[in-house]
Design a protein around this motif. Sequence first.
Motif, PDB file in Angstrom:
ATOM      1  N   HIS A 154       0.827  -1.206   0.000  1.00  0.00           N
ATOM      2  CA  HIS A 154       0.000   0.000   0.000  1.00  0.00           C
ATOM      3  C   HIS A 154       0.864   1.261   0.000  1.00  0.00           C
ATOM      4  O   HIS A 154       0.524   2.257  -0.647  1.00  0.00           O
ATOM      5  CB  HIS A 154      -0.938  -0.003   1.205  1.00  0.00           C
ATOM      6  CG  HIS A 154      -1.958  -1.094   1.166  1.00  0.00           C
ATOM      7  ND1 HIS A 154      -3.073  -1.048   0.352  1.00  0.00           N
ATOM      8  CD2 HIS A 154      -2.027  -2.282   1.824  1.00  0.00           C
ATOM      9  CE1 HIS A 154      -3.787  -2.142   0.520  1.00  0.00           C
ATOM     10  NE2 HIS A 154      -3.172  -2.909   1.402  1.00  0.00           N
ATOM     11  N   LEU A 155       1.978   1.219   0.713  1.00  0.00           N
ATOM     12  CA  LEU A 155       2.904   2.351   0.699  1.00  0.00           C
ATOM     13  C   LEU A 155       3.579   2.487  -0.659  1.00  0.00           C
ATOM     14  O   LEU A 155       3.745   3.599  -1.173  1.00  0.00           O
ATOM     15  CB  LEU A 155       3.953   2.194   1.799  1.00  0.00           C
ATOM     16  CG  LEU A 155       3.535   2.681   3.180  1.00  0.00           C
ATOM     17  CD1 LEU A 155       4.538   2.219   4.240  1.00  0.00           C
ATOM     18  CD2 LEU A 155       3.421   4.201   3.211  1.00  0.00           C
ATOM     19  N   ARG A 156       3.969   1.362  -1.241  1.00  0.00           N
ATOM     20  CA  ARG A 156       4.592   1.420  -2.568  1.00  0.00           C
ATOM     21  C   ARG A 156       3.604   1.990  -3.579  1.00  0.00           C
ATOM     22  O   ARG A 156       3.970   2.817  -4.426  1.00  0.00           O
ATOM     23  CB  ARG A 156       5.076   0.036  -3.009  1.00  0.00           C
ATOM     24  CG  ARG A 156       6.133  -0.556  -2.091  1.00  0.00           C
ATOM     25  CD  ARG A 156       6.917  -1.677  -2.770  1.00  0.00           C
ATOM     26  NE  ARG A 156       6.095  -2.726  -3.350  1.00  0.00           N
ATOM     27  CZ  ARG A 156       5.605  -3.766  -2.699  1.00  0.00           C
ATOM     28  NH1 ARG A 156       5.823  -3.903  -1.398  1.00  0.00           N
ATOM     29  NH2 ARG A 156       4.882  -4.697  -3.339  1.00  0.00           N
ATOM     30  N   ARG A 157       2.354   1.552  -3.513  1.00  0.00           N
ATOM     31  CA  ARG A 157       1.349   2.082  -4.432  1.00  0.00           C
ATOM     32  C   ARG A 157       1.163   3.578  -4.239  1.00  0.00           C
ATOM     33  O   ARG A 157       1.072   4.337  -5.209  1.00  0.00           O
ATOM     34  CB  ARG A 157       0.008   1.367  -4.246  1.00  0.00           C
ATOM     35  CG  ARG A 157      -1.102   1.943  -5.130  1.00  0.00           C
ATOM     36  CD  ARG A 157      -2.444   1.315  -4.808  1.00  0.00           C
ATOM     37  NE  ARG A 157      -3.503   1.876  -5.632  1.00  0.00           N
ATOM     38  CZ  ARG A 157      -4.214   2.963  -5.325  1.00  0.00           C
ATOM     39  NH1 ARG A 157      -3.952   3.629  -4.194  1.00  0.00           N
ATOM     40  NH2 ARG A 157      -5.158   3.413  -6.125  1.00  0.00           N
ATOM     41  N   PRO A 185      12.480   8.740 -10.429  1.00  0.00           N
ATOM     42  CA  PRO A 185      13.158   7.803  -9.505  1.00  0.00           C
ATOM     43  C   PRO A 185      12.195   6.914  -8.736  1.00  0.00           C
ATOM     44  O   PRO A 185      12.516   5.745  -8.458  1.00  0.00           O
ATOM     45  CB  PRO A 185      13.927   8.743  -8.566  1.00  0.00           C
ATOM     46  CG  PRO A 185      14.181   9.969  -9.393  1.00  0.00           C
ATOM     47  CD  PRO A 185      12.932  10.129 -10.216  1.00  0.00           C
ATOM     48  N   ILE A 186      11.020   7.427  -8.412  1.00  0.00           N
ATOM     49  CA  ILE A 186      10.011   6.612  -7.727  1.00  0.00           C
ATOM     50  C   ILE A 186       9.539   5.490  -8.640  1.00  0.00           C
ATOM     51  O   ILE A 186       9.496   4.317  -8.243  1.00  0.00           O
ATOM     52  CB  ILE A 186       8.824   7.486  -7.284  1.00  0.00           C
ATOM     53  CG1 ILE A 186       9.253   8.437  -6.154  1.00  0.00           C
ATOM     54  CG2 ILE A 186       7.636   6.624  -6.848  1.00  0.00           C
ATOM     55  CD1 ILE A 186       8.203   9.458  -5.785  1.00  0.00           C
ATOM     56  N   LEU A 187       9.194   5.828  -9.872  1.00  0.00           N
ATOM     57  CA  LEU A 187       8.701   4.828 -10.816  1.00  0.00           C
ATOM     58  C   LEU A 187       9.792   3.824 -11.170  1.00  0.00           C
ATOM     59  O   LEU A 187       9.507   2.637 -11.385  1.00  0.00           O
ATOM     60  CB  LEU A 187       8.170   5.507 -12.072  1.00  0.00           C
ATOM     61  CG  LEU A 187       7.058   6.547 -11.852  1.00  0.00           C
ATOM     62  CD1 LEU A 187       6.565   7.078 -13.187  1.00  0.00           C
ATOM     63  CD2 LEU A 187       5.902   5.954 -11.061  1.00  0.00           C
ATOM     64  N   SER A 195       3.506  -6.746  -7.144  1.00  0.00           N
ATOM     65  CA  SER A 195       2.086  -6.564  -6.851  1.00  0.00           C
ATOM     66  C   SER A 195       1.351  -5.954  -8.041  1.00  0.00           C
ATOM     67  O   SER A 195       1.724  -4.871  -8.516  1.00  0.00           O
ATOM     68  CB  SER A 195       1.919  -5.655  -5.623  1.00  0.00           C
ATOM     69  OG  SER A 195       0.577  -5.236  -5.490  1.00  0.00           O
ATOM     70  N   LYS A 196       0.306  -6.619  -8.513  1.00  0.00           N
ATOM     71  CA  LYS A 196      -0.497  -6.065  -9.606  1.00  0.00           C
ATOM     72  C   LYS A 196      -1.109  -4.724  -9.213  1.00  0.00           C
ATOM     73  O   LYS A 196      -1.256  -3.820 -10.038  1.00  0.00           O
ATOM     74  CB  LYS A 196      -1.591  -7.055 -10.001  1.00  0.00           C
ATOM     75  CG  LYS A 196      -2.422  -6.631 -11.217  1.00  0.00           C
ATOM     76  CD  LYS A 196      -1.569  -6.614 -12.483  1.00  0.00           C
ATOM     77  CE  LYS A 196      -1.218  -8.011 -12.926  1.00  0.00           C
ATOM     78  NZ  LYS A 196      -0.477  -8.031 -14.209  1.00  0.00           N
ATOM     79  N   TYR A 197      -1.444  -4.603  -7.957  1.00  0.00           N
ATOM     80  CA  TYR A 197      -2.001  -3.377  -7.385  1.00  0.00           C
ATOM     81  C   TYR A 197      -1.048  -2.202  -7.611  1.00  0.00           C
ATOM     82  O   TYR A 197      -1.451  -1.110  -8.007  1.00  0.00           O
ATOM     83  CB  TYR A 197      -2.199  -3.667  -5.902  1.00  0.00           C
ATOM     84  CG  TYR A 197      -2.798  -2.628  -5.016  1.00  0.00           C
ATOM     85  CD1 TYR A 197      -4.041  -2.076  -5.269  1.00  0.00           C
ATOM     86  CD2 TYR A 197      -2.127  -2.246  -3.840  1.00  0.00           C
ATOM     87  CE1 TYR A 197      -4.596  -1.166  -4.391  1.00  0.00           C
ATOM     88  CE2 TYR A 197      -2.685  -1.341  -2.966  1.00  0.00           C
ATOM     89  CZ  TYR A 197      -3.925  -0.803  -3.243  1.00  0.00           C
ATOM     90  OH  TYR A 197      -4.475   0.092  -2.375  1.00  0.00           O
ATOM     91  N   VAL A 198       0.236  -2.445  -7.399  1.00  0.00           N
ATOM     92  CA  VAL A 198       1.262  -1.420  -7.610  1.00  0.00           C
ATOM     93  C   VAL A 198       1.529  -1.234  -9.094  1.00  0.00           C
ATOM     94  O   VAL A 198       1.664  -0.107  -9.579  1.00  0.00           O
ATOM     95  CB  VAL A 198       2.555  -1.787  -6.860  1.00  0.00           C
ATOM     96  CG1 VAL A 198       3.639  -0.743  -7.125  1.00  0.00           C
ATOM     97  CG2 VAL A 198       2.299  -1.913  -5.356  1.00  0.00           C
ATOM     98  N   GLN A 199       1.581  -2.325  -9.832  1.00  0.00           N
ATOM     99  CA  GLN A 199       1.839  -2.248 -11.272  1.00  0.00           C
ATOM    100  C   GLN A 199       0.819  -1.350 -11.973  1.00  0.00           C
ATOM    101  O   GLN A 199       1.164  -0.540 -12.843  1.00  0.00           O
ATOM    102  CB  GLN A 199       1.798  -3.642 -11.887  1.00  0.00           C
ATOM    103  CG  GLN A 199       2.918  -4.566 -11.464  1.00  0.00           C
ATOM    104  CD  GLN A 199       2.668  -5.999 -11.904  1.00  0.00           C
ATOM    105  OE1 GLN A 199       1.978  -6.254 -12.891  1.00  0.00           O
ATOM    106  NE2 GLN A 199       3.194  -6.960 -11.152  1.00  0.00           N
ATOM    107  N   LYS A 200      -0.449  -1.505 -11.613  1.00  0.00           N
ATOM    108  CA  LYS A 200      -1.502  -0.683 -12.225  1.00  0.00           C
ATOM    109  C   LYS A 200      -1.264   0.789 -11.957  1.00  0.00           C
ATOM    110  O   LYS A 200      -1.466   1.645 -12.835  1.00  0.00           O
ATOM    111  CB  LYS A 200      -2.872  -1.106 -11.690  1.00  0.00           C
ATOM    112  CG  LYS A 200      -3.352  -2.453 -12.185  1.00  0.00           C
ATOM    113  CD  LYS A 200      -4.704  -2.821 -11.568  1.00  0.00           C
ATOM    114  CE  LYS A 200      -5.189  -4.174 -12.035  1.00  0.00           C
ATOM    115  NZ  LYS A 200      -6.479  -4.557 -11.392  1.00  0.00           N
ATOM    116  N   SER A 201      -0.848   1.110 -10.744  1.00  0.00           N
ATOM    117  CA  SER A 201      -0.600   2.504 -10.386  1.00  0.00           C
ATOM    118  C   SER A 201       0.564   3.079 -11.181  1.00  0.00           C
ATOM    119  O   SER A 201       0.491   4.200 -11.693  1.00  0.00           O
ATOM    120  CB  SER A 201      -0.327   2.616  -8.882  1.00  0.00           C
ATOM    121  OG  SER A 201      -0.044   3.948  -8.533  1.00  0.00           O
TER     122      SER A 201
END
Length: 259
Positions: A154-157, A185-187, A195-201
Amino acid sequence: MAYKQLKLWFDTDLAELLADKLLAKGIDFDKASFVNSVAEKLAYLELKDRVELMADALHSHLSDDYPTATSHLMDILGPKNEKETGMFKEFYWVMPIAKYVEKYGLDHFDTSMSAIREITQRNTGEYTIRPYLERFPGQTLEAMLTWSKDNNKHLRRLSSEGVRPRLPWASKLDQFIQDPTPIFPILENLKDDSSKYVQKSVANCVNDVLKDNPDIGKTWIENWVPLASKQRKWIIKHAMRNLLKAEDPWSIGVLGSLS
């Protein structure tokens, strides 16, 4: 979740729930006054205004000392959300707390960053973080860069979703529309996230960049193509979805190189 259904959850029952959670922690809180202050104005308000109404009511009924009041609100958050879903269905009641931090915490940067870190592990801090990016861009980006390497998904997203230049339901981040390079740099830290959740973001963030700064966005993608992992390939394809629909030759060429 349907907007209409979510809106209906922000009613006097939710005001009572928040009050009861505070009282259960032994916090001095006038439940009757809090619930009445919400009930008086609720009827004709839409979702965002209902959330803000409850945040304002929390502000007027908790301690005038922001760190103290925020500490009380953090005390009621309960267990973290371990799933990639449920932040609105199960943790919808956290939204007024997020709005409280968004609206009243700008003079207390460290306290608010800590609060956003906790909030987003239950609901989301993607809207709450944006005023901090506007007022304290360097400090906030530094915190989000750290979050992009955190074990918590959740933090990564949040580290990518919060910097989206054109996040839906939020004001635009004009500084990243003018120059998106500070968010790279974040991306970069997230381009192979499991995590697919993060990938989508991440894909949605790059998609936003492509709308206003196509040359920069395309350069990022080109840098990611060599040795792309399965996760990175998915991110690239999803980020280019609008270009692919328009049969853009460049995006078709990138797609071919990912095969």
